[in-house]
Enzyme design. Structure first.
Site, PDB file in Angstrom:
ATOM      1  N   LYS A  42       0.815  -1.194   0.000  1.00 36.97           N
ATOM      2  CA  LYS A  42       0.000   0.000   0.000  1.00 36.97           C
ATOM      3  C   LYS A  42       0.858   1.257   0.000  1.00 36.97           C
ATOM      4  O   LYS A  42       0.366   2.367  -0.218  1.00 36.97           O
ATOM      5  CB  LYS A  42      -0.890   0.012   1.261  1.00 36.97           C
ATOM      6  CG  LYS A  42      -1.745  -1.209   1.389  1.00 36.97           C
ATOM      7  CD  LYS A  42      -2.443  -1.218   2.766  1.00 36.97           C
ATOM      8  CE  LYS A  42      -2.885  -2.598   3.125  1.00 36.97           C
ATOM      9  NZ  LYS A  42      -2.209  -3.169   4.273  1.00 36.97           N
ATOM     10  N   GLY A  43       2.164   1.084   0.261  1.00 34.41           N
ATOM     11  CA  GLY A  43       3.039   2.247   0.494  1.00 34.41           C
ATOM     12  C   GLY A  43       3.084   3.277  -0.610  1.00 34.41           C
ATOM     13  O   GLY A  43       3.188   4.473  -0.344  1.00 34.41           O
ATOM     14  N   ASP A 102      14.903   0.934   0.433  1.00 32.88           N
ATOM     15  CA  ASP A 102      15.608   0.730   1.701  1.00 32.88           C
ATOM     16  C   ASP A 102      16.702  -0.323   1.487  1.00 32.88           C
ATOM     17  O   ASP A 102      17.802  -0.001   1.042  1.00 32.88           O
ATOM     18  CB  ASP A 102      14.583   0.339   2.770  1.00 32.88           C
ATOM     19  CG  ASP A 102      15.203   0.152   4.145  1.00 32.88           C
ATOM     20  OD1 ASP A 102      16.341   0.590   4.361  1.00 32.88           O
ATOM     21  OD2 ASP A 102      14.542  -0.452   5.021  1.00 32.88           O
ATOM     22  N   VAL A 152      10.797   6.509   8.669  1.00 32.91           N
ATOM     23  CA  VAL A 152       9.890   7.629   8.410  1.00 32.91           C
ATOM     24  C   VAL A 152       8.468   7.129   8.143  1.00 32.91           C
ATOM     25  O   VAL A 152       8.266   5.965   7.777  1.00 32.91           O
ATOM     26  CB  VAL A 152      10.378   8.471   7.206  1.00 32.91           C
ATOM     27  CG1 VAL A 152      11.687   9.162   7.516  1.00 32.91           C
ATOM     28  CG2 VAL A 152      10.509   7.620   5.938  1.00 32.91           C
TER      29      VAL A 152
HETATM   30  P1  IMP Z   1      13.242  -2.701   0.920  1.00 35.05           P
HETATM   31  O1  IMP Z   1      12.719  -3.954   0.298  1.00 35.05           O
HETATM   32  O2  IMP Z   1      14.052  -2.977   2.151  1.00 35.05           O
HETATM   33  O3  IMP Z   1      13.942  -1.766  -0.032  1.00 35.05           O
HETATM   34  O4  IMP Z   1      12.048  -1.938   1.574  1.00 35.05           O
HETATM   35  C1  IMP Z   1      11.036  -1.440   0.883  1.00 35.05           C
HETATM   36  C2  IMP Z   1       9.777  -1.451   1.711  1.00 35.05           C
HETATM   37  O5  IMP Z   1      10.018  -1.384   3.118  1.00 35.05           O
HETATM   38  C3  IMP Z   1       9.018  -0.222   1.345  1.00 35.05           C
HETATM   39  O6  IMP Z   1       8.106  -0.507   0.338  1.00 35.05           O
HETATM   40  C4  IMP Z   1       8.354   0.165   2.638  1.00 35.05           C
HETATM   41  O7  IMP Z   1       7.082  -0.419   2.683  1.00 35.05           O
HETATM   42  C5  IMP Z   1       9.168  -0.417   3.727  1.00 35.05           C
HETATM   43  N1  IMP Z   1       9.997   0.606   4.399  1.00 35.05           N
HETATM   44  C6  IMP Z   1      11.334   0.782   4.305  1.00 35.05           C
HETATM   45  N2  IMP Z   1      11.747   1.823   5.025  1.00 35.05           N
HETATM   46  C7  IMP Z   1      10.653   2.330   5.626  1.00 35.05           C
HETATM   47  C8  IMP Z   1      10.433   3.451   6.507  1.00 35.05           C
HETATM   48  O8  IMP Z   1      11.338   4.204   6.901  1.00 35.05           O
HETATM   49  N3  IMP Z   1       9.143   3.651   6.893  1.00 35.05           N
HETATM   50  C9  IMP Z   1       8.113   2.864   6.490  1.00 35.05           C
HETATM   51  N4  IMP Z   1       8.266   1.825   5.652  1.00 35.05           N
HETATM   52  C10 IMP Z   1       9.531   1.562   5.226  1.00 35.05           C
HETATM   53 MG    MG Z   2       5.459  -0.967   2.409  1.00 29.72          MG
END
Ligand code: IMP
Ligand code: MG
Length: 177
Positions: A42-43, A102, A152
């Site tokens: 949903k982000g 992230d 965040v």
């Molecule tokens: P990744 O797969 O680690 O790159 O993370 C991506 C997902 O983690 C994003 O779509 C977010 O839903 C969640 N995410 C990463 N960092 C944050 C944050 O600081 N706040 C809220 N959700 C985060």
């Molecule tokens: Mg997310």
């Protein structure tokens, strides 16, 4: 809800101005009718709605549900596809939209799957990119803002399912965690 916010990192007006610039670049990069935008729910919901309305191009919109955080503050390390149906992307250019880059696992896993499903190329756009070493070697083609490696919320990003409807990006107070 606003009482839970320690500081506003990026306010609404700044986000909107940045989206104008990103949208202009996307418009320039893709001819009419070539693109399928895929929103990671949903982000990326809020970001995608505001960005895509600024791109005056004929395009299609699909959504995908993936989970990697399970509501907390740490990435779980695995990316789960939650939909039964996968969008038809064969021979298409895809613009994949996520809220934040992230560890890079989400964009990597989804981009790989889209290529497996026959997409010609996967272009990626994120509102935020955390300035850190990634678990996967991936960077986004369109980045709204680079931020420090802190947790965040707001503008689509949640903590335990909440705060997505804040109109800005902010940091939570310790008392709210
Ligand atoms: P990744 O797969 O680690 O790159 O993370 C991506 C997902 O983690 C994003 O779509 C977010 O839903 C969640 N995410 C990463 N960092 C944050 C944050 O600081 N706040 C809220 N959700 C985060
Ligand atoms: Mg997310």
């Amino acid at each position: 809800m606003r009482d839970d916010i320690e500081k506003i990192l990026i306010d609404e007006e700044v986000i909107h101005r940045r989206l104008d610039t990103m949208a202009a670049r996307i418009e320039k990069d893709f001819p009419e009718d070539t693109l399928i935008a895929i929103i990671l729910l949903k982000g990326a919901l809020v970001f995608a709605a505001d960005l895509l309305r600024r791109v005056p191009r004929k395009l299609e919109v699909e959504c995908l549900n993936v989970a990697s955080y399970h509501g907390g503050m740490e990435s779980s390390g695995t990316v789960n596809f939650l939909d039964r149906h996968f969008p038809e992307v064969k021979d298409r250019h895809v613009l994949l939209l996520d809220d934040i880059l992230d560890t890079g696992r989400t964009l990597r896993a989804v981009a790989d799957r889209l290529i497996e499903e026959g997409a010609i190329k996967v272009h990626t756009a994120v509102l935020l990119s955390k300035d850190k070493a990634r678990a996967e070697d991936v960077e986004a083609d369109y980045v709204g803002f680079a931020i420090a490696d802190e947790f965040v919320v707001g503008y689509g990003l949640d903590y335990q399912g909440k705060y997505r409807n804040l109109p800005y990006v902010g940091v939570l107070k310790q008392s709210a965690i």
